[in-house]
Scaffold this motif. Sequence first.
Motif, PDB file in Angstrom:
ATOM      1  N   PRO A  77       2.291  27.546  -6.039  1.00 14.50           N
ATOM      2  CA  PRO A  77       3.066  28.387  -6.965  1.00 14.50           C
ATOM      3  C   PRO A  77       3.736  29.562  -6.245  1.00 14.50           C
ATOM      4  O   PRO A  77       3.511  30.733  -6.571  1.00 14.50           O
ATOM      5  CB  PRO A  77       2.011  28.859  -7.964  1.00 14.50           C
ATOM      6  N   VAL A  78       4.523  29.223  -5.237  1.00 10.89           N
ATOM      7  CA  VAL A  78       5.232  30.228  -4.455  1.00 10.89           C
ATOM      8  C   VAL A  78       6.682  29.785  -4.294  1.00 10.89           C
ATOM      9  O   VAL A  78       6.987  28.598  -4.356  1.00 10.89           O
ATOM     10  CB  VAL A  78       4.593  30.442  -3.056  1.00 10.89           C
ATOM     11  N   THR A  79       7.547  30.759  -4.072  1.00 11.97           N
ATOM     12  CA  THR A  79       8.925  30.465  -3.709  1.00 11.97           C
ATOM     13  C   THR A  79       8.972  30.376  -2.196  1.00 11.97           C
ATOM     14  O   THR A  79       8.590  31.325  -1.504  1.00 11.97           O
ATOM     15  CB  THR A  79       9.872  31.580  -4.201  1.00 11.97           C
ATOM     16  N   VAL A  80       9.384  29.232  -1.686  1.00 11.20           N
ATOM     17  CA  VAL A  80       9.423  29.024  -0.240  1.00 11.20           C
ATOM     18  C   VAL A  80      10.866  29.138   0.240  1.00 11.20           C
ATOM     19  O   VAL A  80      11.763  28.496  -0.300  1.00 11.20           O
ATOM     20  CB  VAL A  80       8.842  27.643   0.136  1.00 11.20           C
ATOM     21  N   ILE A  81      11.053  29.960   1.244  1.00 10.47           N
ATOM     22  CA  ILE A  81      12.345  30.078   1.908  1.00 10.47           C
ATOM     23  C   ILE A  81      12.161  29.507   3.310  1.00 10.47           C
ATOM     24  O   ILE A  81      11.404  30.051   4.120  1.00 10.47           O
ATOM     25  CB  ILE A  81      12.826  31.537   1.955  1.00 10.47           C
ATOM     26  N   ALA A  82      12.816  28.396   3.555  1.00 16.02           N
ATOM     27  CA  ALA A  82      12.691  27.713   4.844  1.00 16.02           C
ATOM     28  C   ALA A  82      13.462  28.474   5.915  1.00 16.02           C
ATOM     29  O   ALA A  82      14.613  28.859   5.707  1.00 16.02           O
ATOM     30  CB  ALA A  82      13.204  26.283   4.736  1.00 16.02           C
ATOM     31  N   LEU A  83      12.791  28.677   7.046  1.00 14.49           N
ATOM     32  CA  LEU A  83      13.422  29.358   8.172  1.00 14.49           C
ATOM     33  C   LEU A  83      13.675  28.345   9.287  1.00 14.49           C
ATOM     34  O   LEU A  83      12.772  27.603   9.673  1.00 14.49           O
ATOM     35  CB  LEU A  83      12.510  30.470   8.700  1.00 14.49           C
ATOM     36  N   SER A  84      14.873  28.357   9.797  1.00  9.39           N
ATOM     37  CA  SER A  84      15.216  27.457  10.891  1.00  9.39           C
ATOM     38  C   SER A  84      14.813  28.079  12.226  1.00  9.39           C
ATOM     39  O   SER A  84      14.590  29.297  12.328  1.00  9.39           O
ATOM     40  CB  SER A  84      16.727  27.198  10.893  1.00  9.39           C
ATOM     41  N   THR A  85      14.766  27.250  13.232  1.00 10.16           N
ATOM     42  CA  THR A  85      14.481  27.724  14.589  1.00 10.16           C
ATOM     43  C   THR A  85      15.539  28.737  15.014  1.00 10.16           C
ATOM     44  O   THR A  85      15.230  29.739  15.660  1.00 10.16           O
ATOM     45  CB  THR A  85      14.455  26.526  15.562  1.00 10.16           C
ATOM     46  N   GLU A  86      16.781  28.484  14.607  1.00  7.87           N
ATOM     47  CA  GLU A  86      17.877  29.382  14.960  1.00  7.87           C
ATOM     48  C   GLU A  86      17.703  30.747  14.306  1.00  7.87           C
ATOM     49  O   GLU A  86      17.920  31.784  14.941  1.00  7.87           O
ATOM     50  CB  GLU A  86      19.230  28.775  14.549  1.00  7.87           C
ATOM     51  N   ALA A  87      17.315  30.761  13.033  1.00  6.14           N
ATOM     52  CA  ALA A  87      17.110  32.035  12.332  1.00  6.14           C
ATOM     53  C   ALA A  87      15.987  32.833  12.978  1.00  6.14           C
ATOM     54  O   ALA A  87      16.116  34.043  13.199  1.00  6.14           O
ATOM     55  CB  ALA A  87      16.813  31.788  10.861  1.00  6.14           C
ATOM     56  N   LEU A  88      14.894  32.158  13.301  1.00  6.00           N
ATOM     57  CA  LEU A  88      13.773  32.843  13.943  1.00  6.00           C
ATOM     58  C   LEU A  88      14.167  33.393  15.313  1.00  6.00           C
ATOM     59  O   LEU A  88      13.751  34.494  15.690  1.00  6.00           O
ATOM     60  CB  LEU A  88      12.568  31.912  14.053  1.00  6.00           C
ATOM     61  N   ALA A  89      14.973  32.652  16.039  1.00  2.00           N
ATOM     62  CA  ALA A  89      15.446  33.123  17.341  1.00  2.00           C
ATOM     63  C   ALA A  89      16.356  34.342  17.164  1.00  2.00           C
ATOM     64  O   ALA A  89      16.248  35.324  17.908  1.00  2.00           O
ATOM     65  CB  ALA A  89      16.181  32.008  18.072  1.00  2.00           C
ATOM     66  N   GLN A  90      17.222  34.281  16.185  1.00  9.91           N
ATOM     67  CA  GLN A  90      18.129  35.403  15.910  1.00  9.91           C
ATOM     68  C   GLN A  90      17.335  36.644  15.501  1.00  9.91           C
ATOM     69  O   GLN A  90      17.648  37.753  15.919  1.00  9.91           O
ATOM     70  CB  GLN A  90      19.121  35.017  14.818  1.00  9.91           C
ATOM     71  N   TRP A  91      16.292  36.454  14.715  1.00  9.22           N
ATOM     72  CA  TRP A  91      15.467  37.578  14.265  1.00  9.22           C
ATOM     73  C   TRP A  91      14.726  38.247  15.425  1.00  9.22           C
ATOM     74  O   TRP A  91      14.332  39.389  15.317  1.00  9.22           O
ATOM     75  CB  TRP A  91      14.485  37.123  13.199  1.00  9.22           C
ATOM     76  N   LYS A  92      14.526  37.537  16.525  1.00  8.22           N
ATOM     77  CA  LYS A  92      13.884  38.152  17.695  1.00  8.22           C
ATOM     78  C   LYS A  92      14.818  39.145  18.384  1.00  8.22           C
ATOM     79  O   LYS A  92      14.371  40.015  19.122  1.00  8.22           O
ATOM     80  CB  LYS A  92      13.444  37.087  18.706  1.00  8.22           C
ATOM     81  N   GLY A  93      16.105  38.994  18.151  1.00  4.34           N
ATOM     82  CA  GLY A  93      17.076  39.914  18.725  1.00  4.34           C
ATOM     83  C   GLY A  93      17.417  39.587  20.165  1.00  4.34           C
ATOM     84  O   GLY A  93      16.852  38.686  20.783  1.00  4.34           O
ATOM     85  N   ALA A  94      18.325  40.356  20.698  1.00 10.23           N
ATOM     86  CA  ALA A  94      18.852  40.122  22.039  1.00 10.23           C
ATOM     87  C   ALA A  94      17.788  40.256  23.129  1.00 10.23           C
ATOM     88  O   ALA A  94      17.904  39.644  24.185  1.00 10.23           O
ATOM     89  CB  ALA A  94      20.001  41.099  22.313  1.00 10.23           C
ATOM     90  N   TYR A  95      16.752  41.046  22.857  1.00 12.48           N
ATOM     91  CA  TYR A  95      15.728  41.288  23.879  1.00 12.48           C
ATOM     92  C   TYR A  95      14.451  40.487  23.646  1.00 12.48           C
ATOM     93  O   TYR A  95      13.453  40.681  24.327  1.00 12.48           O
ATOM     94  CB  TYR A  95      15.429  42.779  23.978  1.00 12.48           C
ATOM     95  N   GLY A  96      14.481  39.575  22.669  1.00 16.38           N
ATOM     96  CA  GLY A  96      13.357  38.670  22.454  1.00 16.38           C
ATOM     97  C   GLY A  96      12.093  39.316  21.930  1.00 16.38           C
ATOM     98  O   GLY A  96      10.995  38.874  22.235  1.00 16.38           O
ATOM     99  N   TYR A  97      12.245  40.364  21.113  1.00 20.90           N
ATOM    100  CA  TYR A  97      11.080  41.064  20.565  1.00 20.90           C
ATOM    101  C   TYR A  97      10.548  40.300  19.348  1.00 20.90           C
ATOM    102  O   TYR A  97      11.132  40.310  18.273  1.00 20.90           O
ATOM    103  CB  TYR A  97      11.452  42.497  20.189  1.00 20.90           C
TER     104      TYR A  97
END
Length: 124
Positions: free
Chosen positions: A54-74
């Motif tokens: 009973p949750v709303t699931v938002i699927a995250l792609s590998t690309e989105a997760l990589a983008q969220w790490k930012g330019a310095y890979g944090y």
Amino acid sequence: MDSSHLLYLLYGGNAVYRQEAKLSILSALRERRVPDSFTITLMTDEPQTFEGWPVTVIALSTEALAQWKGAYGYTHRRKACAIAAGAKLADKTIFVDTDTVFFKDPALLFERISDQQYLMDEFE
């Protein structure tokens, strides 16, 4: 929009984090006194793991997760990005780490949040 939600971020395929998230979600649902007082949103790269929950699931792609790490890979920058995205989905958002276990109704926490006041467990 007049809504409140608990927001989780789960990625990376670690079985321990997956089990923690499920326990946390179950504890929130167990303690919830009013069925529609809040919803639960899960951002994850494992959406199939929560089919039927009973949750709303938002699927995250590998690309989105990589983008969220930012330019310095944090890696931990992903939390801030998830919070920023999740805050747009409801009036009130509480970001919950997967290892959180609720012993009281999480809806009580939303009463302590306003445009002028935020809530933080621990400033790190």
